[in-house]
Motif scaffolding. Structure first.
Motif, PDB file in Angstrom:
ATOM      1  N   LEU A 144      -5.461  -6.642   8.561  1.00 27.87           N
ATOM      2  CA  LEU A 144      -5.690  -5.255   8.982  1.00 27.87           C
ATOM      3  C   LEU A 144      -5.001  -4.956  10.308  1.00 27.87           C
ATOM      4  O   LEU A 144      -4.381  -3.899  10.476  1.00 27.87           O
ATOM      5  CB  LEU A 144      -7.190  -4.985   9.090  1.00 27.87           C
ATOM      6  CG  LEU A 144      -7.983  -4.991   7.780  1.00 27.87           C
ATOM      7  CD1 LEU A 144      -9.478  -4.929   8.060  1.00 27.87           C
ATOM      8  CD2 LEU A 144      -7.570  -3.824   6.887  1.00 27.87           C
ATOM      9  N   ARG A 147      -1.377  -4.275  10.253  1.00 28.25           N
ATOM     10  CA  ARG A 147      -1.052  -2.973   9.649  1.00 28.25           C
ATOM     11  C   ARG A 147      -1.580  -1.809  10.468  1.00 28.25           C
ATOM     12  O   ARG A 147      -1.666  -0.686   9.981  1.00 28.25           O
ATOM     13  CB  ARG A 147      -1.590  -2.946   8.209  1.00 28.25           C
ATOM     14  CG  ARG A 147      -0.698  -3.767   7.282  1.00 28.25           C
ATOM     15  CD  ARG A 147      -1.430  -4.293   6.080  1.00 28.25           C
ATOM     16  NE  ARG A 147      -0.534  -5.114   5.264  1.00 28.25           N
ATOM     17  CZ  ARG A 147      -0.227  -6.380   5.547  1.00 28.25           C
ATOM     18  NH1 ARG A 147      -0.742  -6.975   6.607  1.00 28.25           N
ATOM     19  NH2 ARG A 147       0.605  -7.056   4.752  1.00 28.25           N
ATOM     20  N   PHE A 149      -4.601  -1.325  11.924  1.00 26.09           N
ATOM     21  CA  PHE A 149      -5.987  -0.881  11.765  1.00 26.09           C
ATOM     22  C   PHE A 149      -6.902  -1.659  12.700  1.00 26.09           C
ATOM     23  O   PHE A 149      -6.819  -2.895  12.797  1.00 26.09           O
ATOM     24  CB  PHE A 149      -6.453  -1.058  10.321  1.00 26.09           C
ATOM     25  CG  PHE A 149      -5.616  -0.318   9.327  1.00 26.09           C
ATOM     26  CD1 PHE A 149      -5.425   1.050   9.444  1.00 26.09           C
ATOM     27  CD2 PHE A 149      -5.005  -0.986   8.279  1.00 26.09           C
ATOM     28  CE1 PHE A 149      -4.640   1.743   8.527  1.00 26.09           C
ATOM     29  CE2 PHE A 149      -4.223  -0.313   7.356  1.00 26.09           C
ATOM     30  CZ  PHE A 149      -4.042   1.063   7.486  1.00 26.09           C
ATOM     31  N   VAL A 159     -14.183  -1.169   4.708  1.00 26.12           N
ATOM     32  CA  VAL A 159     -13.442  -2.366   4.295  1.00 26.12           C
ATOM     33  C   VAL A 159     -14.277  -3.607   4.581  1.00 26.12           C
ATOM     34  O   VAL A 159     -14.944  -3.708   5.614  1.00 26.12           O
ATOM     35  CB  VAL A 159     -12.089  -2.454   5.035  1.00 26.12           C
ATOM     36  CG1 VAL A 159     -11.285  -3.649   4.521  1.00 26.12           C
ATOM     37  CG2 VAL A 159     -11.301  -1.171   4.856  1.00 26.12           C
ATOM     38  N   TRP A 206     -11.959  -3.144  -0.589  1.00 25.36           N
ATOM     39  CA  TRP A 206     -12.186  -1.730  -0.288  1.00 25.36           C
ATOM     40  C   TRP A 206     -13.192  -1.165  -1.284  1.00 25.36           C
ATOM     41  O   TRP A 206     -12.991  -1.283  -2.504  1.00 25.36           O
ATOM     42  CB  TRP A 206     -10.880  -0.936  -0.420  1.00 25.36           C
ATOM     43  CG  TRP A 206      -9.926  -1.095   0.714  1.00 25.36           C
ATOM     44  CD1 TRP A 206      -9.762  -0.257   1.775  1.00 25.36           C
ATOM     45  CD2 TRP A 206      -8.972  -2.152   0.898  1.00 25.36           C
ATOM     46  NE1 TRP A 206      -8.773  -0.723   2.611  1.00 25.36           N
ATOM     47  CE2 TRP A 206      -8.271  -1.898   2.093  1.00 25.36           C
ATOM     48  CE3 TRP A 206      -8.658  -3.306   0.165  1.00 25.36           C
ATOM     49  CZ2 TRP A 206      -7.271  -2.723   2.576  1.00 25.36           C
ATOM     50  CZ3 TRP A 206      -7.674  -4.143   0.636  1.00 25.36           C
ATOM     51  CH2 TRP A 206      -6.983  -3.853   1.832  1.00 25.36           C
ATOM     52  N   TYR A 269      -4.434   1.492  -1.035  1.00 28.80           N
ATOM     53  CA  TYR A 269      -5.596   1.710  -0.176  1.00 28.80           C
ATOM     54  C   TYR A 269      -5.191   1.821   1.295  1.00 28.80           C
ATOM     55  O   TYR A 269      -5.691   2.689   2.022  1.00 28.80           O
ATOM     56  CB  TYR A 269      -6.590   0.566  -0.354  1.00 28.80           C
ATOM     57  CG  TYR A 269      -7.000   0.338  -1.789  1.00 28.80           C
ATOM     58  CD1 TYR A 269      -7.567   1.361  -2.537  1.00 28.80           C
ATOM     59  CD2 TYR A 269      -6.807  -0.899  -2.408  1.00 28.80           C
ATOM     60  CE1 TYR A 269      -7.938   1.164  -3.857  1.00 28.80           C
ATOM     61  CE2 TYR A 269      -7.175  -1.105  -3.731  1.00 28.80           C
ATOM     62  CZ  TYR A 269      -7.736  -0.077  -4.450  1.00 28.80           C
ATOM     63  OH  TYR A 269      -8.086  -0.273  -5.758  1.00 28.80           O
ATOM     64  N   THR A 270      -4.287   0.949   1.751  1.00 31.80           N
ATOM     65  CA  THR A 270      -3.871   1.009   3.158  1.00 31.80           C
ATOM     66  C   THR A 270      -3.071   2.275   3.437  1.00 31.80           C
ATOM     67  O   THR A 270      -3.101   2.795   4.559  1.00 31.80           O
ATOM     68  CB  THR A 270      -3.048  -0.224   3.534  1.00 31.80           C
ATOM     69  OG1 THR A 270      -1.923  -0.343   2.650  1.00 31.80           O
ATOM     70  CG2 THR A 270      -3.893  -1.492   3.453  1.00 31.80           C
ATOM     71  N   ASP A 271      -2.364   2.783   2.428  1.00 27.83           N
ATOM     72  CA  ASP A 271      -1.632   4.038   2.607  1.00 27.83           C
ATOM     73  C   ASP A 271      -2.594   5.206   2.814  1.00 27.83           C
ATOM     74  O   ASP A 271      -2.336   6.104   3.624  1.00 27.83           O
ATOM     75  CB  ASP A 271      -0.740   4.321   1.391  1.00 27.83           C
ATOM     76  CG  ASP A 271       0.402   3.325   1.273  1.00 27.83           C
ATOM     77  OD1 ASP A 271       0.843   2.816   2.318  1.00 27.83           O
ATOM     78  OD2 ASP A 271       0.844   3.052   0.144  1.00 27.83           O
ATOM     79  N   MET A 273      -5.604   4.961   4.106  1.00 26.16           N
ATOM     80  CA  MET A 273      -6.130   4.789   5.462  1.00 26.16           C
ATOM     81  C   MET A 273      -5.131   5.290   6.503  1.00 26.16           C
ATOM     82  O   MET A 273      -5.477   6.033   7.422  1.00 26.16           O
ATOM     83  CB  MET A 273      -6.463   3.321   5.715  1.00 26.16           C
ATOM     84  CG  MET A 273      -7.614   2.778   4.888  1.00 26.16           C
ATOM     85  SD  MET A 273      -7.869   0.995   5.168  1.00 26.16           S
ATOM     86  CE  MET A 273      -8.402   0.968   6.884  1.00 26.16           C
ATOM     87  N   CYS A 353       1.828   3.323   5.220  1.00 28.17           N
ATOM     88  CA  CYS A 353       1.204   2.342   6.108  1.00 28.17           C
ATOM     89  C   CYS A 353       2.257   1.684   7.006  1.00 28.17           C
ATOM     90  O   CYS A 353       2.106   1.618   8.234  1.00 28.17           O
ATOM     91  CB  CYS A 353       0.460   1.294   5.287  1.00 28.17           C
ATOM     92  SG  CYS A 353      -0.372   0.041   6.285  1.00 28.17           S
TER      93      CYS A 353
END
Length: 631
Positions: A144, A147, A149, A159, A206, A269-271, A273, A353
């Motif tokens: 995380l 990336r 986060f 998460v 997630w 999912y990260t996109d 976020m 991301c």
């Protein structure tokens, strides 16, 4: 096993579950006037909204598919629940502890399957989130952090981390009272040699939520090289989770999607976020499947997708060949939307991301702002790679792109893109290109029907091909006045008073109207001292079957065709016209009897009937004068 839920608790659930709020979790509602709200029906495809909600009476009705009911019926239909399960779900959200006829409160084991699975997912999500702070989850926290986060971001999106043990979650949920069969049914565990084992192990997870915010599944990303599973592992198909009709992040994005009339479709999912954190709170993603028809239905409801070219759906794809193929697949589905569709592609292939990590939040917002219309992107993708400096290359590119242009259903838009194609290719002969596109269009859609956009008609649900002809004419002014009177009786009974209750059911021409009149009588008449929502519920309870119940619901939601100085005046006009019709029948009966009498031999009876006739004629004149306002 618990018995029937007490009636007073069911009434309390209805009271504390505002229908506009409950329905608003699944589709956008807008003011329709007269205290009504409207939106796109979630139960059938439609281009313009015919789904109406009347908060004052706690009812909804769709004039397109004729489905309707109260807040409990909506939850039953939208989530495929039994009546009891729907009541239990609404009660849980409203903080109501239900009592059953056999006495006592419902124990957890007696809850419906859906409620048990929802509760198991909620407990699992809490467990995974707690594990993310454990020493073992260092690889997940590092993933995380790399990336962009932070811990607060992970907490915001729920998460978590699934331990590498075989039964960490299974043991935890067993300790919380959940049965093994429910863990397997929920997709949280799978059968092993010696019983259930965790489905997700050694992965970042997630939680995937439905539109109401309930966790219904998980997406899990592998962290360790020795994990021989797929990069992303999702919950399998379960009674809760159907990947083809779930959009990750929609629960968080739905309000902004409705407000901005924009949805941004990303790939992971990260996109999602990254977009939300960068100031694009309308981002959503599919869950392990391509963007398809069911996803479109969800987005259209959230967008209130009815006004052409006012809203926008933006697809973001990688700039590589796989991303282009994904965009072209989206093109195949584009024309199910009414609103505009766009593609935003980062030339260097970075997803939102990675783009945020390398260039910051503004770069993500700039990517969305740099969108191209999806039609343009699809056409330009077809002509890339051809040598447009030669006549042969331009002609080959035309043959490659013309089928894309020809597949545009909106005739005017098709012609405009044909002209643009001519310009992009440098052929400089619009008529030649238009002829080529028309030829392909005629070949591709030989018998296509058209809708309001000049395109193919929506494949929405339709009624039976042949409906039985009613025994009355619904367009007869008398029948229409009956309907208006019954609307008032259902929606505003106080304006009618005891005069309405004196009209017998047999005086109504349409049998369905007579049936509703009987229900009103069975419920105590329009003078029963209850509120609007209670009155509508009372009538629905007294309905003898679903057909009458549905008609009552429709009458409760359908706007009154007001035609007078006030409600009281309109009600008086309608009552006068119905009573005039009743008097007219009595006059006809008396005239028939008089015609059969001999006035010389039956003087007394003849005179009595003649006196009655004169009185009735006078009454009819008075009623006709009163009823002029309803014409």
């Amino acid at each position: 096993m618990a018995g029937r839920i007490r009636n007073e608790d069911i009434a309390l659930v209805r009271e504390r579950s505002p229908i506009a709020e409950v329905v608003g979790e699944y589709l956008q509602l807008r003011n329709a006037g007269g205290g009504n709200l409207k939106g796109l029906c979630p139960f059938h495809d439609e281009k313009t909204p015919s789904f109406n909600v009347t908060p004052a009476r706690g009812l909804w009705f769709c004039f397109g598919c004729s489905n309707g009911g109260d807040v409990i019926k909506f939850v039953q239909e939208i989530d495929h629940l039994s009546f009891t399960e729907a009541v239990e779900r609404l009660a849980a959200k409203a903080g109501i502890q239900l009592r059953y006829e056999e006495g006592g409160y419902t124990p957890r084991r007696d809850a419906g399957q859906r409620a048990r699975l929802i509760e198991a997912h909620r407990a699992a999500a809490e467990f995974y989130a707690e594990q993310l702070t454990s020493p073992e989850a260092l690889a997940g926290r590092k993933f995380l952090s790399e990336r962009g986060f932070e811990a607060a971001d992970a907490e915001r999106f729920g998460v978590g981390y699934a331990p590498r043990e075989w039964e960490a979650l299974v043991r935890h949920l067993r300790g919380r009272g959940f049965a093994d069969r429910d863990l397997v049914a929920a997709g949280l565990a799978r059968e092993g040699r010696r019983g259930p084992i965790d489905r997700f192990r050694g992965r970042l997870v997630w939680p995937i939520r439905d539109l109401s915010g309930d966790v219904i599944g998980f997406g899990a990303r592998k962290l360790y090289d020795e994990d021989d599973g797929p990069k992303y592992l999702n919950t399998p198909e379960t009674p809760l989770f159907h990947k083809g009709s779930v959009l990750y992040g929609a629960d968080l994005a739905k309000k902004e999607i409705a407000r901005r009339r924009q949805a941004v479709v990303v790939e992971g999912y990260t996109d999602v976020m990254a977009c939300h954190l960068a100031g694009v709170p309308t981002a959503i993603a599919t869950c392990g499947t391509s963007f398809g028809a069911e996803h479109i239905k969800i987005l259209r409801r959230l967008l209130m997708d009815q006004d052409e070219f006012r809203g926008e759906v933006i697809f973001t794809f990688d700039g590589d060949s796989a991303g282009q193929r994904a965009a072209l697949r989206a093109f195949d589905e584009e024309q199910r939307f009414v609103t505009q569709t766009f593609v935003a592609v980062q030339p260097d292939g970075l997803d939102p991301c990675d783009l945020r990590v390398r260039y910051g939040d503004a770069a993500v917002r700039d990517l969305v702002a740099s969108r191209l219309p999806l039609f343009e992107f699809a056409i330009r993708s077809r002509i890339e790679g051809y040598d447009l400096d030669t006549a042969e290359g331009r002609l080959a590119a035309l043959d490659a792109a013309a089928p894309v242009v020809a597949s545009i259903k909106d005739r005017a838009l098709r012609q405009m893109y044909a002209i643009s194609l001519d310009r992009w290719l440098g052929i400089m002969d619009e008529q030649f290109v238009l002829r080529r596109v028309r030829e392909l269009s005629a070949r591709q859609r030989p018998g296509a029907r058209t809708n309001g956009r000049g395109g193919a008609a929506a494949g929405g649900a339709r009624g039976p091909a042949e409906r039985q002809r009613p025994s009355y004419d619904p367009h007869d002014p008398d029948v229409q006045r009956e309907r208006e009177l019954l609307k008032l009786a259902v929606q505003r009974p106080a304006v009618l008073g005891p005069e309405f209750d004196q009209i017998p059911a047999e005086d109504f021409l349409a049998p369905p109207h007579a049936a509703v009149r009987q229900v009103i009588a069975a419920a105590g008449g329009v003078t029963v001292p209850v509120g609007a929502a209670e009155w509508a519920a009372l009538l629905r309870e007294h309905a003898p079957n679903d057909q009458v119940r549905d008609l009552i619901t429709r009458l409760a939601v359908e706007p009154v065709l007001f035609a007078g100085d006030s409600d009281d005046r309109y009600a008086a006009d309608l009552l006068a016209r119905i009573k005039e019709r009743q008097v007219t029948r009595l006059i006809a009966d008396i005239k028939s009897k008089l015609a059969r009498l001999n006035p010389a031999e039956q003087v007394e009876e003849y005179n009595r009937l003649f006196g009655d006739l004169v009185a009735l004629e006078q009454q009819r004149r008075e009623l006709r004068e009163r009823g002029l306002g309803s014409q």
